[in-house]
Motif scaffolding. Structure first.
Motif, mmCIF file in Angstrom:
data_model
loop_
_atom_site.group_PDB
_atom_site.id
_atom_site.type_symbol
_atom_site.label_atom_id
_atom_site.label_comp_id
_atom_site.label_asym_id
_atom_site.label_seq_id
_atom_site.Cartn_x
_atom_site.Cartn_y
_atom_site.Cartn_z
ATOM 1 N N UNK A 1 0.777 -1.192 0.021
ATOM 2 C CA UNK A 1 -0.024 -0.155 0.025
ATOM 3 C C UNK A 1 1.048 1.378 -0.163
ATOM 4 N N UNK A 2 0.460 2.191 -0.987
ATOM 5 C CA UNK A 2 1.509 3.409 -0.780
ATOM 6 C C UNK A 2 0.986 4.320 0.111
ATOM 7 N N UNK A 3 2.047 4.925 0.452
ATOM 8 C CA UNK A 3 1.797 6.017 1.594
ATOM 9 C C UNK A 3 0.594 7.163 1.420
ATOM 10 N N UNK A 4 0.578 7.251 0.211
ATOM 11 C CA UNK A 4 -0.061 8.543 -0.413
ATOM 12 C C UNK A 4 -1.816 8.093 -0.714
ATOM 13 N N UNK A 5 -1.994 7.005 -0.402
ATOM 14 C CA UNK A 5 -3.288 6.308 -0.541
ATOM 15 C C UNK A 5 -4.454 7.248 0.234
ATOM 16 N N UNK A 6 -5.332 7.582 -0.699
ATOM 17 C CA UNK A 6 -6.661 8.148 -0.266
ATOM 18 C C UNK A 6 -6.237 9.450 0.479
ATOM 19 N N UNK A 7 -5.466 10.215 -0.439
ATOM 20 C CA UNK A 7 -4.935 11.585 0.164
ATOM 21 C C UNK A 7 -6.042 12.515 0.453
ATOM 22 N N UNK A 8 -7.409 12.312 -0.259
ATOM 23 C CA UNK A 8 -8.332 13.069 -0.193
ATOM 24 C C UNK A 8 -9.090 13.058 1.422
ATOM 25 N N UNK A 10 -8.527 12.839 5.650
ATOM 26 C CA UNK A 10 -7.447 12.983 6.589
ATOM 27 C C UNK A 10 -7.135 11.892 7.186
ATOM 28 N N UNK A 11 -8.175 11.054 7.500
ATOM 29 C CA UNK A 11 -7.750 9.688 8.182
ATOM 30 C C UNK A 11 -8.269 8.691 7.269
ATOM 31 N N UNK A 12 -7.390 7.417 7.157
ATOM 32 C CA UNK A 12 -7.917 6.359 6.524
ATOM 33 C C UNK A 12 -7.493 5.172 7.378
ATOM 34 N N UNK A 64 -2.887 -5.219 13.553
ATOM 35 C CA UNK A 64 -2.629 -5.782 12.196
ATOM 36 C C UNK A 64 -3.585 -4.653 11.500
ATOM 37 N N UNK A 65 -3.604 -4.480 10.228
ATOM 38 C CA UNK A 65 -4.369 -3.335 9.396
ATOM 39 C C UNK A 65 -3.526 -2.146 9.115
ATOM 40 N N UNK A 66 -3.955 -1.299 8.421
ATOM 41 C CA UNK A 66 -3.281 -0.126 7.809
ATOM 42 C C UNK A 66 -4.146 1.102 8.295
ATOM 43 N N UNK A 67 -3.175 2.276 8.599
ATOM 44 C CA UNK A 67 -3.745 3.423 8.914
ATOM 45 C C UNK A 67 -2.936 4.436 8.166
ATOM 46 N N UNK A 68 -3.602 5.601 7.664
ATOM 47 C CA UNK A 68 -3.066 6.622 7.277
ATOM 48 C C UNK A 68 -3.647 7.950 7.742
ATOM 49 N N UNK A 69 -2.708 8.974 8.341
ATOM 50 C CA UNK A 69 -2.989 10.206 8.690
ATOM 51 C C UNK A 69 -2.590 11.156 7.826
ATOM 52 N N UNK A 70 -3.363 11.847 7.321
ATOM 53 C CA UNK A 70 -2.904 12.986 6.350
ATOM 54 C C UNK A 70 -1.847 12.084 5.262
#
Ligand code: ATP
Ligand code: MG
Length: 314
Positions: A1-8, A10-12, A64-70
């Motif tokens: 998973x790329x770090x920029x995923x779902x950049x629209x 704020x939190x994924x 486990x699982x993935x999180x993106x903040x900004x």
């Protein structure tokens, strides 16, 4: 998973799990939080709210699982994320040996703010939260509500892009709670706000979208109105009779479009499949001596109780 995923967003959050020994505090939890929105997370004690905030704010790692903040992964970009976020944790974590103002100055310096900028900002925020007069006192001489407001000031000091508030108004009196609400509303749109609360009125008042969780899982998601519409199962009418309530309750209870019914005194509450059923009900009541029919508004608290049950938690 790329770090920029779902950049629209704020939190994924994708299929997030966190185990404490054998206990799943978060269990396959997924969520998107739109940038600039106010998002409310509700759930009974022990539901997993604080655990989720800890992972998002880089204080803890998921199982486990993935999180993106900004767009950033807290496991690899903790420092960058910490510079973008403000956090009000569930417990007030203030330095008890520093005055209120010194607490704020320390925080500002840790965030690399220059003195000219942070002095002005501290003055403004302290004024706004009604703390100016007590800024040179130690936090332990503050009331619980004042400490809470001080922690909120600290979280906002470095102008974060994303603000996490874990039960921001617990322990506040109604005046302070309103002041915090007003402030949060006034900054809405300028940053993303993610808050947890046990005050359903607070979520209803402030939040664009609300998630309800229990036992580590997401159980409902939507605006306050959507949750009420979707989850209360149609509309509830209250019918007050002058007499013969038993007879008409029996009649209503046998109707296909009546989902649920409660009788108390001279009043019958009927939950209908949809509002169109009301005409059927009115026809059935032909000849009855009805004092009043009123629509009973369901509250977010009704939805919450329906979904999470009445049992007391830890
Ligand atoms: N450090 C820990 N070690 C072991 N179990 C923990 C730990 N932290 C939390 N838990 C457990 O994980 C579950 C979720 O706790 P969490 O604090 O995330 O809930 P919460 O929704 O914030 O509750 P509250 O509304 O009471 O603040 C609970 O069952 C709790 O007992
Ligand atoms: Mg908590």
């Amino acid at each position: 998973m790329s770090t920029q995923l779902h950049s629209s967003s704020a939190i994924t959050i994708r299929s997030l799990s966190k185990h404490y020994g054998g206990l799943a505090a978060l269990d396959d939890f997924s969520l998107e939080v739109e940038r600039g929105s106010i998002f409310g997370l509700l759930g009974p004690n022990g539901a997993g709210k604080t655990t989720l905030i800890r992972i998002l704010t880089t204080l803890m790692r998921q199982s486990s699982g993935e999180v993106r903040v900004e767009g950033l992964d807290p496991r690899t970009h903790g420092r960058e994320i910490r510079s973008l976020i403000g956090v009000v944790s569930q417990e007030n974590s203030l330095d008890r040996y520093l005055t209120a103002r010194e607490n704020l100055e320390l925080h500002a310096r840790l965030h690399g703010m220059d003195a000219g900028r942070y002095r002005r900002r501290i003055d403004d925020l302290m004024e706004l939260m009604g703390l100016s007069g007590r800024q040179h006192d130690l936090p332990e001489s503050y009331s619980g509500g004042m400490q809470r407001r001080l922690v909120i000031v600290r979280a906002l000091l470095h102008e974060p892009r994303l603000l996490f508030l874990d039960e921001p108004t617990t322990g506040l009196d109604p005046q302070s709670r309103r002041a915090v609400w007003e402030y949060i509303s006034s900054i809405a749109g300028s940053m993303t706000i993610f808050l947890t609360t046990h005050y359903l009125e607070e979520a209803e008042h402030l939040c664009d979208r609300i998630a309800i969780m229990d036992h580590g899982r997401l159980i409902a998601l939507g605006s306050s109105q959507e949750l009420k519409d979707k989850l209360t199962g149609g509309t509830v009418y209250q019918i007050e009779f002058n007499d013969q309530v038993g007879r008409y309750a029996g009649l209503l209870g046998g109707m296909a479009c009546v989902r649920e019914m409660q009788v108390s005194g001279q009043t019958v509450c009927v939950g209908l499949e949809s509002w169109e059923c009301l005409s059927e009900v009115v026809t059935a009541l032909n000849g009855a001596s009805v004092r009043r029919i009123s629509l009973k508004e369901r509250t977010l608290e009704d939805v919450f109780m329906d979904l999470t049950g009445k049992g007391v938690r830890e």
